[in-house]
Motif scaffolding. Structure first.
Motif, PDB file in Angstrom:
ATOM      1  N   GLU A  75       1.381  -1.173  -0.063  1.00 37.39           N
ATOM      2  CA  GLU A  75      -0.339  -0.336  -0.153  1.00 37.39           C
ATOM      3  C   GLU A  75       0.885   1.357  -0.152  1.00 37.39           C
ATOM      4  OE1 GLU A  75      -2.601   0.580  -0.384  1.00 37.39           O
ATOM      5  OE2 GLU A  75      -3.665  -1.404  -0.181  1.00 37.39           O
ATOM      6  N   LYS A  83      -0.697   9.109   6.350  1.00 43.54           N
ATOM      7  CA  LYS A  83      -0.882   8.765   5.153  1.00 43.54           C
ATOM      8  C   LYS A  83       0.083   6.445   5.728  1.00 43.54           C
ATOM      9  CE  LYS A  83      -1.339  11.426   1.938  1.00 43.54           C
ATOM     10  NZ  LYS A  83      -0.252  12.583   2.143  1.00 43.54           N
ATOM     11  N   VAL A  85      -0.248   4.947   9.078  1.00 43.51           N
ATOM     12  CA  VAL A  85      -0.862   4.624   9.629  1.00 43.51           C
ATOM     13  C   VAL A  85      -2.412   4.216   8.674  1.00 43.51           C
ATOM     14  CG1 VAL A  85      -2.161   4.615  11.695  1.00 43.51           C
ATOM     15  CG2 VAL A  85      -0.124   5.599  11.741  1.00 43.51           C
ATOM     16  N   ASN A  86      -2.660   4.600   7.538  1.00 42.86           N
ATOM     17  CA  ASN A  86      -3.829   4.592   7.222  1.00 42.86           C
ATOM     18  C   ASN A  86      -4.017   3.212   6.161  1.00 42.86           C
ATOM     19  OD1 ASN A  86      -5.549   6.617   8.822  1.00 42.86           O
ATOM     20  ND2 ASN A  86      -4.785   8.071   6.056  1.00 42.86           N
ATOM     21  N   ALA A  87      -2.390   3.422   6.203  1.00 44.95           N
ATOM     22  CA  ALA A  87      -2.361   1.982   5.076  1.00 44.95           C
ATOM     23  C   ALA A  87      -1.870   0.826   5.551  1.00 44.95           C
ATOM     24  CB  ALA A  87      -0.983   2.602   4.129  1.00 44.95           C
ATOM     25  N   ASN A  89      -3.888   0.168   8.417  1.00 45.92           N
ATOM     26  CA  ASN A  89      -4.796  -0.291   8.900  1.00 45.92           C
ATOM     27  C   ASN A  89      -5.717  -1.197   7.404  1.00 45.92           C
ATOM     28  OD1 ASN A  89      -4.988   0.242  11.585  1.00 45.92           O
ATOM     29  ND2 ASN A  89      -5.627   2.659  10.736  1.00 45.92           N
ATOM     30  N   THR A  90      -5.185  -0.163   6.169  1.00 44.25           N
ATOM     31  CA  THR A  90      -5.534  -0.907   5.430  1.00 44.25           C
ATOM     32  C   THR A  90      -5.798  -3.067   5.354  1.00 44.25           C
ATOM     33  OG1 THR A  90      -6.022   1.368   4.214  1.00 44.25           O
ATOM     34  CG2 THR A  90      -6.253  -0.567   2.180  1.00 44.25           C
ATOM     35  N   LYS A  92      -4.640  -3.847   7.319  1.00 44.90           N
ATOM     36  CA  LYS A  92      -4.748  -4.908   8.824  1.00 44.90           C
ATOM     37  C   LYS A  92      -6.823  -5.208   8.385  1.00 44.90           C
ATOM     38  CE  LYS A  92      -5.673  -3.859  12.621  1.00 44.90           C
ATOM     39  NZ  LYS A  92      -5.202  -2.522  14.110  1.00 44.90           N
ATOM     40  N   ASP A  93      -7.326  -4.442   7.559  1.00 42.59           N
ATOM     41  CA  ASP A  93      -8.702  -5.010   7.150  1.00 42.59           C
ATOM     42  C   ASP A  93      -8.387  -6.165   6.553  1.00 42.59           C
ATOM     43  OD1 ASP A  93     -10.300  -2.722   8.633  1.00 42.59           O
ATOM     44  OD2 ASP A  93      -9.510  -1.154   7.040  1.00 42.59           O
ATOM     45  N   THR A 111       4.226   3.365  11.761  1.00 40.01           N
ATOM     46  CA  THR A 111       3.337   1.889  11.756  1.00 40.01           C
ATOM     47  C   THR A 111       4.076   0.971  12.662  1.00 40.01           C
ATOM     48  OG1 THR A 111       5.118   1.574  10.298  1.00 40.01           O
ATOM     49  CG2 THR A 111       3.215   2.345   9.606  1.00 40.01           C
ATOM     50  N   GLU A 114       2.105   0.974  15.649  1.00 35.64           N
ATOM     51  CA  GLU A 114       0.593   0.166  15.968  1.00 35.64           C
ATOM     52  C   GLU A 114       1.021  -1.727  15.853  1.00 35.64           C
ATOM     53  OE1 GLU A 114      -2.428   1.475  15.494  1.00 35.64           O
ATOM     54  OE2 GLU A 114      -1.414   3.800  15.599  1.00 35.64           O
TER      55      GLU A 114
END
Lengths: 403, 350
Positions: A75, A83, A85-87, A89-90, A92-93, A111, A114
């Protein structure tokens, strides 16, 4: 026109609505899911894409062995912590089970925290800052600013190790008496190496005569920095930075008839494949790097050939580190045997937490060593840092030669 | 009561509060029930911070009619000062909530003070000087923060500028580490805190706009000469608007900073300022609910577009253009007018 706009708008809304539902259904897992975040767009994109390409090659090769199967997803984080951390989380989903980290240091710092909280195994190819690992004493104050993130490991050298190793090397080989340093003072990587270089140089009584800096906004002109080093009579210039800036410094030095020795770190690797760069400028430049694309061993040759064929470029050390990461994980899983069920199939449904414990144990085990593109018999300690020997290289006639 | 419902701006203000409250309740319930993905959960607090940023910039751009191109600078001041305060008080005040409130207040005050420093000379001038000065201010803040080192030990806080700190006692730690920013931040921002900050921001802005001072500010925006001719002190009222806007941006910065694991100075660069300006322009100048929707939608959008991998920023740009076209489409405006008859009636009453 109005109708056209309406149709487009409707389509966009539908498209967005669709994306929300894509990937809701869960199938039986048929591979271990490995995630990476890296800068695929923006100024640092060459590093992210190098890691992506090399990891793809490595995963393809591992899968072709017919043992355990890996699935890779990369990602984009645009070299930005938010971004990244957003990536993350993506990913992780997407039910990522192993995280091969962020490619660059600042996103890596965010990251890794996290991943540490979530208990997902983290092995970064190239985020070299000590903040990524945590638990490392600050080179200047001696304080531990961030607690150790116990499931985070690095494939590359930690920044301070490079700075200290460079100072040691310069001192023991008596490469220079008056040293100038140019570093990028808004960059984690460059500053990290400089700080530890300075601390070690003070200990070794190396004479640093000139210290100048540049930033992201001023990285196009180095006349002031080079003139300062020249005026102070430096006979060795230490360049802890990436190769694009180093190339400009070499050019500037040549133009002003300043010919000291130049000494770089692993970020200097790649300078010979820089487009439009006059290789004669890099003659006699020394650097410490774990990877050499011109090495003669079979693994390196095969990797470089494959990379060139697929992507039309010579791989840099980021690519080599990423390739090693995939194989190191493969080795730590005992080529998949660690996850084998009794009936011979692989337990792909293993939870990220269990896998993390298993891998941390495997990586820190006394007898675990891994030999790859970037080093022989690498080992990892509980501090997450890799132990491998940097290769001192010098550029002669446009190729690396061991020092 | 009849007046309340037919007064267009009061109605719109209360609808804005109601929208924010409903969105908060729905998202909280969804979060509790496990209906939110990790991506969405991770974005809740940053979205709140960007919403407050957009609202505060809308006060400067929409209500005051001045252009600020360095709003991320105020965000930076709030983020770093707030994070340092929160970090320094970690032992003294164990409660995350109270520490966050203190950090936000400090962040807002410091950003407000910086706003005063900028406003005093610049707002006396006519023309686009505020845009020029704030543009430079954003860059200056970035440079200052990049060269600032702050450490803490048993003796208290230690500061150093340009050179890394030396001689910190054992057991101490660096909070801010120059170009590394704050790498070991502890997240204490919560969605509830973000929601409360949005509501407080809306209250401040609506009450300011609907007050005597607010009318003076808008009169200055519409016609400075006419406003001054009736005795309105231009500098005073512009300062009032600008400093409020700066302080709110500072609070938003603290909220944002405390929702991140690592913050660095270059995060709050010119691009971020322009991003917030895009929220304001797309949402509509002076239209607060527009800013809220634009900030929330455009922050989440790039994450929703991840399916398109490399093309996502391309699609993001297309969506921006479409939003511009659609919000200015007279046909659609009429359609909305028909769908919401009361609003149309209210408009006719005016």
């Amino acid at each position: 026109m109005k109708k056209f706009a309406k149709v487009i708008a409707l389509l966009t809304v539908l498209m967005l609505a669709l994306t929300c539902f894509v990937g809701c259904g869960k199938e039986e897992a048929t591979a271990l899911k490995i995630g990476i975040t890296g800068p695929l767009t923006g100024g640092a994109a060459i590093y992210g894409n190098a890691v992506k390409n090399a990891a793809e090659i490595a995963v393809e090769e591992v899968n072709a062995l017919g043992k355990i199967q890996f699935e890779l997803k990369v990602e984009d984080d645009a070299h930005d912590a938010e971004k990244a951390v957003n990536a993350y989380n993506t990913l992780k989903d997407w039910d990522m089970q192993i995280f091969m980290g962020s490619v660059t240091s600042t996103p890596g710092t965010a990251t890794s925290k996290e991943a540490n909280n979530d208990g997902i195994f983290y092995l970064t190819p190239s985020a070299s800052s000590t903040d990524v690992l945590g638990g490392v004493a600050n080179a200047i104050t001696g304080t531990v600013d961030i607690a150790r993130k116990d499931n985070v490991f690095q494939m590359c050298f930690m920044d301070p190790n490079q700075g200290a190793a460079s100072a040691n090397y310069i001192s023991s080989q008596k490469l220079g008496t008056k040293i100038a340093v140019i570093y990028k003072n808004d960059d984690n990587y460059s500053t990290g190496i400089y700080n530890s270089f300075k601390a070690e140089a003070d200990k070794l009584k190396l004479d640093i005569v000139s210290t100048t800096t540049f930033t992201e906004d001023t990285k196009t002109d180095f006349s002031v920095q080079v003139a300062d080093a020249k005026a102070k009579g430096a006979d060795l210039v230490f360049l802890p930075m990436y190769y694009e800036s180093a190339a400009l410094i070499l050019k500037e030095a040549k133009d002003t008839n300043f010919a000291p020795k130049f000494f770089g770190v692993d970020g200097m690797d790649g300078i010979l494949s820089l487009e439009g760069f006059d290789k004669s400028l890099a003659e006699d430049v020394m650097l410490l790097t774990p990877f050499n694309a011109d090495a003669e061993d079979a693994t390196t040759k095969a990797f470089v050939a494959k990379y060139k064929e697929k992507f039309g470029e010579i791989p840099n050390q980021f690519a080599a580190d990423a390739y090693d990461c995939v194989y190191a994980i493969f080795a730590a899983l005992k080529e998949g045997d660690a996850l084998k069920n009794e009936d011979g199939s692989y337990n792909y449904g293993v939870s990220a937490e269990d896998l993390c414990k298993m891998l941390v144990e495997a990586f820190t085990a006394e007898d675990f060593t891994y030999t790859g593109l970037t080093g022989e018999n690498m080992t990892w300690g509980k501090d997450g840092a890799v132990t491998k020997t940097p290769k001192g290289m010098v550029i002669k006639n446009g190729v690396y030669v061991g020092m | 009561m009849k007046k309340f419902l037919t007064n267009k701006s009061t109605f719109s203000n209360y609808m804005t509060y109601a929208g924010v409250v409903i969105a908060f309740i729905i998202l909280t319930i969804m979060g509790e029930a496990g209906g939110l993905s990790s991506t969405m959960k991770g974005q809740l607090v940053p979205v709140c911070a960007y919403v407050v940023m957009a609202l505060s910039l809308n006060l400067t751009v929409g209500v005051m009619g001045e252009l600020s191109l360095g709003h991320a600078g105020f965000m930076s001041v709030g983020a770093f000062s707030g994070a340092v305060v929160a970090s320094a008080l970690q032992q003294a005040i164990p409660s995350d909530g109270i520490r966050l409130v203190i950090a936000m207040v400090v962040g807002a005050i410091l950003a407000g003070l910086v706003g005063i420093v900028i406003g005093v000379p610049v707002l006396r001038l006519r023309g686009d000087y505020l845009a020029i000065v704030t543009l430079a201010f954003g860059e200056i803040i970035k440079s200052i923060v990049t060269n600032l080192y702050i450490g803490i030990d048993a003796k208290g806080l230690h500061f150093s500028f340009l050179n890394p700190l030396e001689g910190l006692e054992a057991g101490g730690r660096m909070i801010m580490n120059g170009p590394m920013g704050i790498p070991g931040n502890t997240k204490i921002s919560t969605f509830t805190a973000g929601f409360i900050l949005i509501i407080i921001t809306l209250m401040i802005i609506f009450n300011l706009v609907n007050s005597r001072s607010g009318r003076a500010i808008m009169a200055l925006r519409d016609n400075r000469i006419a406003a001054e001719s009736v005795g309105i002190n231009a500098t005073k009222y512009k300062m009032m608007g600008f400093v409020t806007s700066a302080a709110l941006a500072g609070a938003a910065g603290t909220l944002f900073g405390m929702s991140q694991n690592a913050i660095i100075a270059s995060k709050f660069d010119f691009n971020t300022s322009i991003l917030v300006l895009v929220f304001v322009v797309l949402g509509g100048l002076g239209r607060m609910w527009g800013s809220i929707i634009a900030a929330a939608a455009l922050t989440i959008l790039p994450e929703l577009l991840r399916e398109f991998s490399e093309y996502r920023m391309l699609i993001y740009a297309i969506v921006l253009i479409l939003v511009m076209l659609i919000t200015n489409n007279p046909g659609l405006k009429n359609l909305f007018g028909k769908l919401i008859p009361r609003r149309k009636g209210a408009a006719e009453n005016e």
